[in-house]
Design an enzyme around this catalytic site. Structure first.
Site, mmCIF file in Angstrom:
data_model
loop_
_atom_site.group_PDB
_atom_site.id
_atom_site.type_symbol
_atom_site.label_atom_id
_atom_site.label_comp_id
_atom_site.label_asym_id
_atom_site.label_seq_id
_atom_site.Cartn_x
_atom_site.Cartn_y
_atom_site.Cartn_z
ATOM 1 N N TYR A 31 -6.745 -20.994 -47.751
ATOM 2 C CA TYR A 31 -6.032 -21.923 -46.868
ATOM 3 C C TYR A 31 -5.129 -21.174 -45.902
ATOM 4 O O TYR A 31 -4.898 -19.972 -46.049
ATOM 5 C CB TYR A 31 -5.239 -22.945 -47.683
ATOM 6 C CG TYR A 31 -3.893 -22.460 -48.165
ATOM 7 C CD1 TYR A 31 -3.777 -21.602 -49.251
ATOM 8 C CD2 TYR A 31 -2.723 -22.840 -47.518
ATOM 9 C CE1 TYR A 31 -2.534 -21.157 -49.679
ATOM 10 C CE2 TYR A 31 -1.480 -22.396 -47.941
ATOM 11 C CZ TYR A 31 -1.399 -21.559 -49.030
ATOM 12 O OH TYR A 31 -0.171 -21.109 -49.438
ATOM 13 N N ARG A 50 -6.735 -14.593 -40.129
ATOM 14 C CA ARG A 50 -6.383 -14.342 -41.531
ATOM 15 C C ARG A 50 -7.200 -15.235 -42.456
ATOM 16 O O ARG A 50 -7.623 -14.801 -43.536
ATOM 17 C CB ARG A 50 -4.875 -14.536 -41.766
ATOM 18 C CG ARG A 50 -4.460 -14.104 -43.169
ATOM 19 C CD ARG A 50 -2.968 -14.050 -43.367
ATOM 20 N NE ARG A 50 -2.364 -15.369 -43.264
ATOM 21 C CZ ARG A 50 -1.053 -15.590 -43.269
ATOM 22 N NH1 ARG A 50 -0.216 -14.579 -43.352
ATOM 23 N NH2 ARG A 50 -0.584 -16.824 -43.180
ATOM 24 N N LYS A 149 -5.216 -15.453 -49.094
ATOM 25 C CA LYS A 149 -4.377 -16.666 -49.154
ATOM 26 C C LYS A 149 -5.229 -17.735 -49.819
ATOM 27 O O LYS A 149 -5.894 -18.537 -49.161
ATOM 28 C CB LYS A 149 -3.940 -17.062 -47.732
ATOM 29 C CG LYS A 149 -2.706 -17.933 -47.699
ATOM 30 C CD LYS A 149 -2.052 -17.883 -46.353
ATOM 31 C CE LYS A 149 -0.964 -18.920 -46.162
ATOM 32 N NZ LYS A 149 0.033 -19.032 -47.217
ATOM 33 N N GLU A 182 7.163 -10.166 -53.139
ATOM 34 C CA GLU A 182 7.388 -11.253 -52.178
ATOM 35 C C GLU A 182 7.790 -12.526 -52.914
ATOM 36 O O GLU A 182 7.775 -12.582 -54.138
ATOM 37 C CB GLU A 182 6.129 -11.508 -51.358
ATOM 38 C CG GLU A 182 4.943 -11.959 -52.197
ATOM 39 C CD GLU A 182 3.692 -12.231 -51.377
ATOM 40 O OE1 GLU A 182 3.794 -12.468 -50.160
ATOM 41 O OE2 GLU A 182 2.595 -12.225 -51.975
HETATM 42 N N1 PDD Z 1 3.155 -19.479 -47.127
HETATM 43 N N2 PDD Z 1 3.813 -14.815 -48.941
HETATM 44 C C1 PDD Z 1 3.232 -15.880 -49.500
HETATM 45 C C2 PDD Z 1 2.834 -15.825 -50.935
HETATM 46 C C3 PDD Z 1 2.992 -17.035 -48.736
HETATM 47 O O1 PDD Z 1 2.387 -18.098 -49.296
HETATM 48 C C4 PDD Z 1 3.409 -17.048 -47.369
HETATM 49 C C5 PDD Z 1 3.168 -18.242 -46.490
HETATM 50 C C6 PDD Z 1 4.023 -15.908 -46.822
HETATM 51 C C7 PDD Z 1 4.441 -15.854 -45.381
HETATM 52 O O2 PDD Z 1 3.343 -15.817 -44.500
HETATM 53 P P1 PDD Z 1 3.421 -16.375 -43.014
HETATM 54 O O3 PDD Z 1 4.580 -15.716 -42.369
HETATM 55 O O4 PDD Z 1 2.130 -15.936 -42.409
HETATM 56 O O5 PDD Z 1 3.590 -17.858 -43.084
HETATM 57 C C8 PDD Z 1 4.197 -14.814 -47.649
HETATM 58 C C9 PDD Z 1 2.841 -20.649 -46.361
HETATM 59 C C10 PDD Z 1 3.911 -21.038 -45.415
HETATM 60 C C11 PDD Z 1 2.444 -21.755 -47.312
HETATM 61 O O6 PDD Z 1 2.089 -21.442 -48.436
HETATM 62 O O7 PDD Z 1 2.428 -22.900 -46.912
#
Ligand code: PDD
Length: 296
Positions: A31, A50, A149, A182
């Protein structure tokens, strides 16, 4: 409310998938979360790229090319008359008999949701949030690579439960070697000796799109940046801390466990620079041709 399901817009009540969908049975899918401002999806190409990388890593063939994905996103926004939206794109392995073999599923399930994006309370940005260091460790890269993701989110949910139990907004996971990785939905930064620090992708994290922008902005603003391996002691002795993601943008952290951060100057500066970056991106897209409304 309307959603995009597979190849068309459907009312929310009709947007259902089978209990035999391998996304439901096994968390087998990927996703992306995006944010649209004023009719423009911020960093849309990067998010779609991505998604494609995540899909390749689990050998899932996306059912649409990039233009098809963009069109589905725009159509969903238009159907809901949303210009400021929280967009979630979900692609699962699809419907198939029980069994792990990905080839059991003929067609991937493709979903776009465009919900209203409500701003987070200004007080959160003003005061900062409380976060904790979770006991739950981040998935090992050699097990489920956090760069995927994926719909398989239990690792993050276990850490989120810890955050909730502690009354904290976010939980930071360490990797198996004990280095900071993270958050459950965010990347972490901290400032130490005026250096903007964040765990490297090699620590086993999602390569955040916001993270990359912040690293570039920090350099542009004249700061030294360090992507590396950090222990909790490095974080606890930092002067500032913040987390980033697509929806939160740059969120200041007031407290990690019981350690308080009193300063926030560099965080505020980077947050402003990030906001400016969004404005410039939107203006650029709008001036260079049809955006959302070009599809109507
Ligand atoms: N989450 N690390 C994890 C585990 C995440 O799920 C996310 C983003 C990030 C930050 O990625 P980005 O800057 O590309 O949004 C880091 C999204 C917001 C979500 O799960 O909805």
């Amino acid at each position: 409310m309307y959603l995009y399901l597979n190849d068309r817009i459907v009312p929310k009540s009709e947007a259902v998938v089978s209990v035999y969908d391998h996304g439901f049975l096994y968390g087998d899918g990927v996703y992306e979360t995006m944010r649209a401002y004023d009719g423009v999806v911020f960093m849309m190409d990067e998010h779609i790229e991505r998604l494609r990388r995540s899909a390749e890593m689990i050998r899932l063939l996306l059912p649409k090319d990039n233009d098809g994905i963009k069109q589905a996103i725009y159509e969903t926004m238009i159907a809901n008359n949303r210009t400021n939206a929280y967009i979630r794109l979900t692609v699962s392995r699809g419907y198939g008999p029980i069994g792990l073999d990905p080839d059991l599923c003929k067609d991937a399930t493709f979903v776009v949701v465009a919900e209203e994006m409500k701003d987070y309370p200004a007080s959160m940005y003003k005061n900062g949030i409380n976060i904790i260091i979770a006991g739950t460790r981040r998935n090992l890269r050699e097990a489920i690579n956090p760069q995927i993701k994926s719909l398989n989110f239990l690792n993050n949910i276990l850490a989120k439960i810890e955050a909730k139990d502690a009354g904290a907004y976010e939980a930071i996971m360490l990797n198996f070697k004990g280095y900071i990785a993270e958050g459950t939905i965010s990347n972490i930064f901290f400032v130490k000796d005026n250096i903007v620090c964040t765990p490297s992708v090699g620590c086993g994290i999602l390569d955040g799109i916001t993270r990359k922008i912040i690293l570039d902005l920090a350099v542009r603003e004249g700061f030294r940046v360090k992507e590396g391996r950090f222990k909790t002691g490095d974080l606890f002795s930092a002067s500032e801390c913040f987390i980033t993601n697509t929806t939160l943008e740059v969120m200041p952290v007031r407290k990690v466990d019981n350690v308080k951060f009193t300063n926030g100057d560099i965080t505020r500066l980077l947050r402003r620079a990030y906001k400016q970056e969004i404005r410039a991106y939107i203006a650029n897209v709008k001036s260079s041709g049809p955006s959302l409304w070009g599809y109507q």
